[in-house]
Scaffold this active site. Structure first.
Site, PDB file in Angstrom:
ATOM      1  N   SER A  31       0.827  -1.232   0.000  1.00 34.58           N
ATOM      2  CA  SER A  31       0.000   0.000   0.000  1.00 34.58           C
ATOM      3  C   SER A  31       0.845   1.258   0.000  1.00 34.58           C
ATOM      4  CB  SER A  31      -0.830   0.131   1.289  1.00 34.58           C
ATOM      5  OG  SER A  31      -1.496  -1.011   1.600  1.00 34.58           O
ATOM      6  N   HIS A  62      -4.855   0.077  -4.104  1.00 36.83           N
ATOM      7  CA  HIS A  62      -4.177  -1.086  -4.686  1.00 36.83           C
ATOM      8  C   HIS A  62      -4.637  -1.137  -6.153  1.00 36.83           C
ATOM      9  CE1 HIS A  62      -2.925  -3.165  -0.862  1.00 36.83           C
ATOM     10  NE2 HIS A  62      -3.795  -2.295  -0.413  1.00 36.83           N
ATOM     11  N   HIS A  84      -5.917  -9.853  -0.588  1.00 37.35           N
ATOM     12  CA  HIS A  84      -5.927 -10.093   0.861  1.00 37.35           C
ATOM     13  C   HIS A  84      -7.056 -11.045   1.237  1.00 37.35           C
ATOM     14  CE1 HIS A  84      -4.325  -6.013   0.183  1.00 37.35           C
ATOM     15  NE2 HIS A  84      -3.539  -6.242   1.197  1.00 37.35           N
ATOM     16  N   TYR A  86      -8.942 -10.699   3.743  1.00 40.93           N
ATOM     17  CA  TYR A  86     -10.134  -9.962   4.205  1.00 40.93           C
ATOM     18  C   TYR A  86     -11.058  -9.540   3.062  1.00 40.93           C
ATOM     19  CZ  TYR A  86      -7.456  -5.709   3.055  1.00 40.93           C
ATOM     20  OH  TYR A  86      -6.717  -4.756   2.408  1.00 40.93           O
ATOM     21  N   GLU A  87     -10.551  -9.609   1.818  1.00 37.90           N
ATOM     22  CA  GLU A  87     -11.419  -9.260   0.690  1.00 37.90           C
ATOM     23  C   GLU A  87     -12.435 -10.378   0.401  1.00 37.90           C
ATOM     24  OE1 GLU A  87      -9.224  -7.138  -2.669  1.00 37.90           O
ATOM     25  OE2 GLU A  87      -7.581  -7.975  -1.487  1.00 37.90           O
ATOM     26  N   ALA A 114       2.708  -2.326   4.290  1.00 30.82           N
ATOM     27  CA  ALA A 114       2.538  -1.313   5.332  1.00 30.82           C
ATOM     28  C   ALA A 114       2.134  -2.068   6.589  1.00 30.82           C
ATOM     29  CB  ALA A 114       1.440  -0.349   4.918  1.00 30.82           C
ATOM     30  N   MET A 211      -1.796  -7.270   7.449  1.00 38.81           N
ATOM     31  CA  MET A 211      -2.836  -8.196   6.978  1.00 38.81           C
ATOM     32  C   MET A 211      -2.418  -8.935   5.699  1.00 38.81           C
ATOM     33  SD  MET A 211      -5.917  -5.435   7.355  1.00 38.81           S
ATOM     34  CE  MET A 211      -5.969  -4.285   8.738  1.00 38.81           C
ATOM     35  N   SER A 212      -1.121  -9.017   5.450  1.00 43.86           N
ATOM     36  CA  SER A 212      -0.693  -9.581   4.156  1.00 43.86           C
ATOM     37  C   SER A 212       0.619 -10.351   4.293  1.00 43.86           C
ATOM     38  CB  SER A 212      -0.521  -8.447   3.134  1.00 43.86           C
ATOM     39  OG  SER A 212       0.595  -7.653   3.491  1.00 43.86           O
ATOM     40  N   ASN A 235       1.923   3.297  11.390  1.00 38.70           N
ATOM     41  CA  ASN A 235       1.179   3.757  12.578  1.00 38.70           C
ATOM     42  C   ASN A 235       1.730   3.005  13.778  1.00 38.70           C
ATOM     43  OD1 ASN A 235      -0.351   1.551  11.002  1.00 38.70           O
ATOM     44  ND2 ASN A 235      -1.137   1.334  13.078  1.00 38.70           N
ATOM     45  N   HIS A 245      -6.891   4.238   6.996  1.00 34.91           N
ATOM     46  CA  HIS A 245      -6.225   3.753   5.780  1.00 34.91           C
ATOM     47  C   HIS A 245      -5.478   4.904   5.095  1.00 34.91           C
ATOM     48  CE1 HIS A 245      -5.364   1.103   2.492  1.00 34.91           C
ATOM     49  NE2 HIS A 245      -6.126   1.735   1.623  1.00 34.91           N
TER      50      HIS A 245
HETATM   51  N1  HPA Z   1      -2.674  -3.297  11.846  1.00 38.86           N
HETATM   52  C1  HPA Z   1      -2.872  -4.149  10.827  1.00 38.86           C
HETATM   53  N2  HPA Z   1      -2.527  -3.858   9.582  1.00 38.86           N
HETATM   54  C2  HPA Z   1      -1.938  -2.674   9.331  1.00 38.86           C
HETATM   55  C3  HPA Z   1      -1.701  -1.749  10.360  1.00 38.86           C
HETATM   56  C4  HPA Z   1      -2.092  -2.077  11.690  1.00 38.86           C
HETATM   57  O1  HPA Z   1      -1.929  -1.308  12.650  1.00 38.86           O
HETATM   58  N3  HPA Z   1      -1.101  -0.665   9.784  1.00 38.86           N
HETATM   59  C5  HPA Z   1      -0.970  -0.942   8.455  1.00 38.86           C
HETATM   60  N4  HPA Z   1      -1.484  -2.168   8.166  1.00 38.86           N
END
Ligand code: HPA
Length: 276
Positions: A31, A62, A84, A86-87, A114, A211-212, A235, A245
């Site tokens: 991302s 994406h 992903h 989650y999709e 990310a 998540m990847s 973050n 996001h």
């Molecule tokens: N958690 C999960 N996935 C992420 C995060 C997070 O804090 N930041 C970027 N992708």
């Protein structure tokens, strides 16, 4: 149609579409990593929706295309946008592109993402080389009938290539880029974590969370590829402030130029014959 037939059909289509391109290096662009994408000298662009049996990325930010071109003096294939769990896809579906890369002759996978920082020493914008992972995505990409030539029971003790990690560290030092290292934990998403979950994942021993990447690395290892992964810390799980996001994409974009230097020089210095 079973998975092996789909792999065979898509690989054949790709060879045709690309004039038998046979890159040995594949890159997954995470991302917001725009500069990394811009540093590739692209000769062929194929939107995912044109490729037989490819899932189509549904996440904003994406773009969803394969790029074939040159980086660091070598032929590469890159995913701009990944899939992903989650999709709604299974991890066997999200990792389908890796199976195709293997059929095209890819030997090395360089993945970026990310991630949220769990290690209290990390700062937003830092990059972390992945040295190991914890997989908490509740669907295993190798579940089901084994796909040859990978083994049924795949060891993951050496999932992240030590020689690529030390090469990346040398490049970072040369350019005065701060490079952390640590353990990446993958969970299902799509929610970011609660403060209590961030604390729990830190207790489990993770330094960053996302998540990847983990399903892709597992399948790449199953195909015998040498793997390298790097996370941009977008973050902080230490802060209880709410993550968005947008914020993740902005922080990733800032680190993108340094990420491009590391990937380019990794490729430049990669000798493909001395692989582990
Ligand atoms: N958690 C999960 N996935 C992420 C995060 C997070 O804090 N930041 C970027 N992708």
């Amino acid at each position: 149609m079973n998975i092996s037939d789909k792999i065979h059909e898509t690989a054949k289509w790709m060879k045709n579409r690309t004039g038998n391109a046979s890159p040995q290096i594949a890159i997954i662009l995470g991302s917001g990593l725009g500069s990394l994408e811009k540093s590739i000298d692209v000769s062929i662009e194929i939107p995912y929706q044109e490729i037989p049996h490819f899932p189509v990325s549904t996440v904003e930010g994406h773009a969803g295309k394969l790029l074939i071109g040159r980086l660091g003096g070598k032929d590469i294939i890159a995913m701009s946008g990944r899939f992903h769990y989650y999709e709604g896809y299974s991890t066997q579906e999200t990792t389908f592109p890796i199976r195709i890369f293997y059929e095209l002759g890819v030997k090395v996978l360089l993945a970026s993402n990310a991630a949220g920082g769990l290690n209290p020493g990390f700062r937003i914008g830092d990059m972390m080389v992945i040295t190991d992972h914890i997989n908490l995505i509740p669907d295993h990409p190798l579940r089901g009938k084994n796909i040859p030539p990978g083994p049924r029971f795949l060891p993951l003790g050496d999932a992240y290539s030590p020689r690529l990690i030390s090469l990346a560290e040398r490049i970072a030092t040369k350019h005065d880029i701060t490079l952390r290292d640590g353990i990446y934990l993958a969970d299902s998403g799509p929610t970011y974590e609660t403060p209590a979950e961030y604390r729990m994942y830190r207790l489990l021993g993770a330094d960053a969370i996302g998540m990847s990447t983990v399903p892709e690395i597992i399948v790449a290892r199953h195909c015998g590829m040498e793997c390298f992964g790097i996370s941009v810390i977008t973050n902080s799980g230490q802060k209880t402030s709410i993550v968005s996001h947008e914020e993740v994409k902005i922080a990733a974009d800032k680190a993108s130029a340094d990420m491009a230097i590391i990937f380019k020089e990794l490729i430049e210095n990669l000798s493909l014959s001395e692989q582990c």
